[in-house]
Design an enzyme around this catalytic site. Structure first.
Site, PDB file in Angstrom:
ATOM      1  N   HIS A 270       0.827  -1.210   0.000  1.00 49.63           N
ATOM      2  CA  HIS A 270       0.000   0.000   0.000  1.00 49.63           C
ATOM      3  C   HIS A 270       0.863   1.262   0.000  1.00 49.63           C
ATOM      4  CE1 HIS A 270      -4.105  -1.571   0.339  1.00 49.63           C
ATOM      5  NE2 HIS A 270      -3.600  -2.539   1.081  1.00 49.63           N
TER       6      HIS A 270
ATOM      7  N   GLU B  81      -6.257 -13.013   0.386  1.00 50.64           N
ATOM      8  CA  GLU B  81      -6.904 -11.707   0.344  1.00 50.64           C
ATOM      9  C   GLU B  81      -7.417 -11.443  -1.067  1.00 50.64           C
ATOM     10  OE1 GLU B  81      -4.339  -9.429   3.859  1.00 50.64           O
ATOM     11  OE2 GLU B  81      -4.444  -8.571   1.845  1.00 50.64           O
TER      12      GLU B  81
ATOM     13  N   HIS C 219      -7.314  -7.737  -2.307  1.00 49.14           N
ATOM     14  CA  HIS C 219      -6.077  -6.964  -2.427  1.00 49.14           C
ATOM     15  C   HIS C 219      -5.547  -7.063  -3.859  1.00 49.14           C
ATOM     16  CE1 HIS C 219      -2.228  -5.252  -0.772  1.00 49.14           C
ATOM     17  NE2 HIS C 219      -1.764  -5.851  -1.870  1.00 49.14           N
TER      18      HIS C 219
ATOM     19  N   ASP D 213      -7.368  -2.099  -1.993  1.00 52.21           N
ATOM     20  CA  ASP D 213      -8.320  -3.071  -1.458  1.00 52.21           C
ATOM     21  C   ASP D 213      -9.708  -2.698  -1.967  1.00 52.21           C
ATOM     22  OD1 ASP D 213      -6.278  -4.283  -0.074  1.00 52.21           O
ATOM     23  OD2 ASP D 213      -6.722  -3.294   1.825  1.00 52.21           O
TER      24      ASP D 213
END
Length: 371
Positions: free
Chosen positions: A278, A334, A337, A285
């Site tokens: 990030h 995830e 993501h 996300d």
């Protein structure tokens, strides 16, 4: 098994949570590398200056010894006799005494310095100490110009570019450079610089947000196209939950996870500062937003999630942390993501059937931090 960020899981583990080790902020990082103004004019006791003279004198002796040893080695080569032992040790000791700079300010492991092959073994160096790609003036010019797309094209295309890195024959390509779309940041690869801040930033137009939402401008434009295509192709609405997070914000985020889950469980779901995708501005996300936007934990199994898994590469994105890849990536599944690597590399990633960036670039798994 319940996701470690689930509220009930957090409550059940709260008693086992451990306090996070203090992590430096960006300001503290800078202060550690800059002497405070007050210290520049400060006088020390005579013993301090005497000790400094002894250290400098010792370093000078070692440097001279290294020079003499080097001259001896050259003479030995000319005469054909073996050089005297101890020359390398003297030079190494001289470097240590001279105070060679050391990384890092965070409790991060040392970075991989030797190119690795796809099997994790040390790759053989190309003839001449470099690779054909790095020896190509057109590629070096494109690489130094800052244009990632031009560099990939100059290498012969995305697969040739990937193959050169994977085989270890492209040492001029730095996978740690935070401003490159191909940056590989994980638990053993910290960003360079570690407090990197991407610019310019923007928000994806025509995309709902539940919080934040800034990211690199090129990533924002690509995400707008992805969301629009998902809508037009009947997958439903996709929104942004989180985009860019600065080094300082990641300090706070990581501390919160450690306080809730404990260190080992936090490391499965949150990156330490300087190790977060990030922070590059290349990660986002996403959430499903049919009747209002849901949570990231609710994204998996939705039509939007299925569509993203099959089509994200068309717009330069990959699902970075896949199901069953924890042993390689170091993070739990995830599906929300997304990581931008550009349409060229994302196309090669999808067509090659790759599941992780580590495998894509022939780098070793990164399941844990060194400490």
């Amino acid at each position: 098994m319940a996701h470690p960020t689930h509220p009930e899981t957090r409550r059940s583990r709260r008693e086992r949570a451990t306090a996070a080790a203090p992590l430096p902020t960006r300001r503290e990082l800078r202060e550690r590398t800059q002497a405070p103004p007050a210290a520049r004019g400060r006088r020390h006791p005579p013993s301090v200056y005497l000790r400094r003279r002894l250290i400098v004198g010792g370093a000078a002796v070692l440097v001279v010894a290294g020079m003499v040893s080097g001259a001896t080695g050259i003479a030995s080569l000319v005469s054909g006799s073996p050089p005297a032992a101890g020359g390398s040790a003297a030079v190494a000791s001289g470097e240590a005494a001279a105070g060679m700079p050391r990384a890092t300010v965070l409790p991060a492991p040392a970075q991989t310095a030797i190119p690795l092959g796809a099997d994790g073994a040390e790759a053989e160096a190309a003839p001449g100490g470099g690779g054909a790609v790095c020896d190509d003036p057109a590629f070096r010019e494109a690489l130094e110009s800052g244009s990632d797309s031009e560099a990939i094209a100059a290498a012969g295309g995305p697969e040739a570019f990937r193959s050169a890195i994977s085989s270890g024959t492209a040492p001029c390509v730095d996978l740690r450079a935070a401003d490159r779309t191909w940056v590989l940041v994980n638990k053993t690869n910290a960003l360079d610089p570690i407090d990197y801040w991407p610019e310019p930033q923007a928000r994806a137009e025509g995309v709902e947000r539940t919080s934040g939402g800034h990211m690199r401008a090129d990533v924002a434009a690509a995400l707008s196209q992805l969301v629009s295509a998902a809508r037009d192709e009947g997958a439903g609405e996709i929104g942004v939950n989180s985009g860019f997070r600065s080094y300082d914000l990641q300090v706070a985020t990581y501390r919160n996870y450690v306080g809730e889950l404990g260190q080992s469980n936090a490391d499965l779901t949150s990156a330490r500062p300087g190790h977060s995708e990030h922070q590059t501005g290349l990660a986002v996300d996403v959430v499903a937003c049919d009747d209002g936007c849901g949570t990231i934990e609710g994204f998996g199994g939705t039509p939007q999630s299925d569509w993203v898994a099959a089509n994200a590469h068309r717009f330069g994105f990959i699902v970075r942390y896949g199901d069953g890849d924890t042993a390689t990536t170091g993070y739990e599944y995830e599906p929300w993501h997304l990581r931008y690597i550009g349409p060229e590399l994302a196309g090669a990633y999808a067509s090659g059937g790759f599941r992780t960036l580590e495998d894509f670039f022939g780098m070793p798994p990164a399941p844990d931090y060194a400490d």
